[in-house]
Design a protein around this motif. Structure first.
Motif, PDB file in Angstrom:
ATOM      1  N   ARG A   1       8.986  63.805  21.587  1.00  0.00           N
ATOM      2  CA  ARG A   1      10.025  63.711  22.625  1.00  0.00           C
ATOM      3  C   ARG A   1      11.366  64.282  22.161  1.00  0.00           C
ATOM      4  O   ARG A   1      12.077  64.897  22.933  1.00  0.00           O
ATOM      5  CB  ARG A   1      10.223  62.257  23.050  1.00  0.00           C
ATOM      6  N   ILE A   2      11.728  63.988  20.909  1.00  0.00           N
ATOM      7  CA  ILE A   2      13.003  64.470  20.341  1.00  0.00           C
ATOM      8  C   ILE A   2      12.671  65.163  19.017  1.00  0.00           C
ATOM      9  O   ILE A   2      12.652  64.520  17.971  1.00  0.00           O
ATOM     10  CB  ILE A   2      14.006  63.318  20.122  1.00  0.00           C
ATOM     11  N   PRO A   3      12.380  66.471  19.053  1.00  0.00           N
ATOM     12  CA  PRO A   3      11.965  67.161  17.830  1.00  0.00           C
ATOM     13  C   PRO A   3      13.092  67.392  16.812  1.00  0.00           C
ATOM     14  O   PRO A   3      12.819  67.625  15.637  1.00  0.00           O
ATOM     15  CB  PRO A   3      11.413  68.502  18.331  1.00  0.00           C
ATOM     16  N   ASN A   4      14.334  67.309  17.236  1.00  0.00           N
ATOM     17  CA  ASN A   4      15.477  67.484  16.334  1.00  0.00           C
ATOM     18  C   ASN A   4      15.622  66.201  15.515  1.00  0.00           C
ATOM     19  O   ASN A   4      16.035  65.156  16.031  1.00  0.00           O
ATOM     20  CB  ASN A   4      16.730  67.758  17.165  1.00  0.00           C
ATOM     21  N   ILE A   5      15.290  66.272  14.232  1.00  0.00           N
ATOM     22  CA  ILE A   5      15.241  65.068  13.396  1.00  0.00           C
ATOM     23  C   ILE A   5      16.589  64.363  13.281  1.00  0.00           C
ATOM     24  O   ILE A   5      16.654  63.146  13.441  1.00  0.00           O
ATOM     25  CB  ILE A   5      14.640  65.387  12.012  1.00  0.00           C
ATOM     26  N   PRO A   6      17.699  65.067  13.013  1.00  0.00           N
ATOM     27  CA  PRO A   6      18.979  64.350  12.961  1.00  0.00           C
ATOM     28  C   PRO A   6      19.308  63.644  14.277  1.00  0.00           C
ATOM     29  O   PRO A   6      19.815  62.526  14.276  1.00  0.00           O
ATOM     30  CB  PRO A   6      19.999  65.439  12.645  1.00  0.00           C
TER      31      PRO A   6
ATOM     32  N   ASN B   1      19.778  59.587  14.899  1.00  0.00           N
ATOM     33  CA  ASN B   1      20.974  59.017  15.530  1.00  0.00           C
ATOM     34  C   ASN B   1      20.630  58.198  16.771  1.00  0.00           C
ATOM     35  O   ASN B   1      21.181  57.111  16.967  1.00  0.00           O
ATOM     36  CB  ASN B   1      21.964  60.120  15.889  1.00  0.00           C
ATOM     37  N   VAL B   2      19.735  58.711  17.604  1.00  0.00           N
ATOM     38  CA  VAL B   2      19.340  57.982  18.816  1.00  0.00           C
ATOM     39  C   VAL B   2      18.662  56.670  18.444  1.00  0.00           C
ATOM     40  O   VAL B   2      18.958  55.612  19.008  1.00  0.00           O
ATOM     41  CB  VAL B   2      18.425  58.855  19.699  1.00  0.00           C
TER      42      VAL B   2
ATOM     43  N   ALA C   1      17.646  61.831  24.952  1.00  0.00           N
ATOM     44  CA  ALA C   1      18.945  62.270  24.450  1.00  0.00           C
ATOM     45  C   ALA C   1      19.201  63.678  24.941  1.00  0.00           C
ATOM     46  O   ALA C   1      18.271  64.467  25.125  1.00  0.00           O
ATOM     47  CB  ALA C   1      18.961  62.239  22.929  1.00  0.00           C
ATOM     48  N   GLU C   2      20.452  63.976  25.156  1.00  0.00           N
ATOM     49  CA  GLU C   2      20.861  65.308  25.558  1.00  0.00           C
ATOM     50  C   GLU C   2      21.998  65.755  24.661  1.00  0.00           C
ATOM     51  O   GLU C   2      22.814  64.952  24.231  1.00  0.00           O
ATOM     52  CB  GLU C   2      21.354  65.318  27.006  1.00  0.00           C
ATOM     53  N   ILE C   3      22.040  67.047  24.410  1.00  0.00           N
ATOM     54  CA  ILE C   3      23.150  67.622  23.662  1.00  0.00           C
ATOM     55  C   ILE C   3      23.928  68.503  24.624  1.00  0.00           C
ATOM     56  O   ILE C   3      23.361  69.395  25.257  1.00  0.00           O
ATOM     57  CB  ILE C   3      22.660  68.457  22.467  1.00  0.00           C
ATOM     58  N   ASP C   4      25.208  68.244  24.740  1.00  0.00           N
ATOM     59  CA  ASP C   4      26.076  69.063  25.580  1.00  0.00           C
ATOM     60  C   ASP C   4      26.635  70.184  24.705  1.00  0.00           C
ATOM     61  O   ASP C   4      27.659  70.032  24.052  1.00  0.00           O
ATOM     62  CB  ASP C   4      27.198  68.201  26.161  1.00  0.00           C
ATOM     63  N   TYR C   5      25.906  71.301  24.683  1.00  0.00           N
ATOM     64  CA  TYR C   5      26.300  72.404  23.811  1.00  0.00           C
ATOM     65  C   TYR C   5      27.653  72.997  24.181  1.00  0.00           C
ATOM     66  O   TYR C   5      28.377  73.468  23.322  1.00  0.00           O
ATOM     67  CB  TYR C   5      25.220  73.482  23.806  1.00  0.00           C
ATOM     68  N   ALA C   6      27.998  72.975  25.459  1.00  0.00           N
ATOM     69  CA  ALA C   6      29.306  73.494  25.866  1.00  0.00           C
ATOM     70  C   ALA C   6      30.421  72.693  25.208  1.00  0.00           C
ATOM     71  O   ALA C   6      31.408  73.245  24.717  1.00  0.00           O
ATOM     72  CB  ALA C   6      29.441  73.463  27.374  1.00  0.00           C
ATOM     73  N   SER C   7      30.254  71.378  25.169  1.00  0.00           N
ATOM     74  CA  SER C   7      31.253  70.524  24.536  1.00  0.00           C
ATOM     75  C   SER C   7      31.327  70.786  23.029  1.00  0.00           C
ATOM     76  O   SER C   7      32.417  70.821  22.457  1.00  0.00           O
ATOM     77  CB  SER C   7      30.902  69.059  24.798  1.00  0.00           C
TER      78      SER C   7
END
Length: 87
Positions: free
Chosen positions: A25-30, A34-35, A75-81
């Motif tokens: 579901r969340i492949p980004n380990i860091p 955190n989540v 989880a979502e990452i707001d890349y623009a921010s």
């Protein structure tokens, strides 16, 4: 030799199957770390779990990983921010 089904991080035994399912579901380990950590803190503070605990002594980290694996927590990452802060 039997494969290990658990490994320890900071004294907590984590189930490999839960980690693998959550990583689907969340492949980004860091981000997964955190989540999971944030959700564990919420569970410790008394927030109700999104999944039914398997027992009264189930570890909070296992509950958090199951929530992620079952898609109850995302989880979502707001890349623009992120890019705005970097500028």
């Amino acid at each position: 030799m039997m494969p290990r089904l658990f490994f320890s991080i900071g004294g907590l035994a984590l189930k490999i199957e839960l980690l693998q399912a959550a990583r689907q579901r969340i492949p980004n380990i860091p981000l997964l770390i955190n989540v999971t950590a944030k959700r564990v803190r919420q569970l410790i503070a008394g927030m109700p779990p999104y999944v039914r605990p398997k027992g009264p002594d189930e570890e909070k980290v296992d509950i958090a990983l199951r929530e992620i694996a079952e898609g109850k927590l995302t989880a979502e990452i707001d890349y623009a921010s992120v890019l705005d802060r970097a500028s």
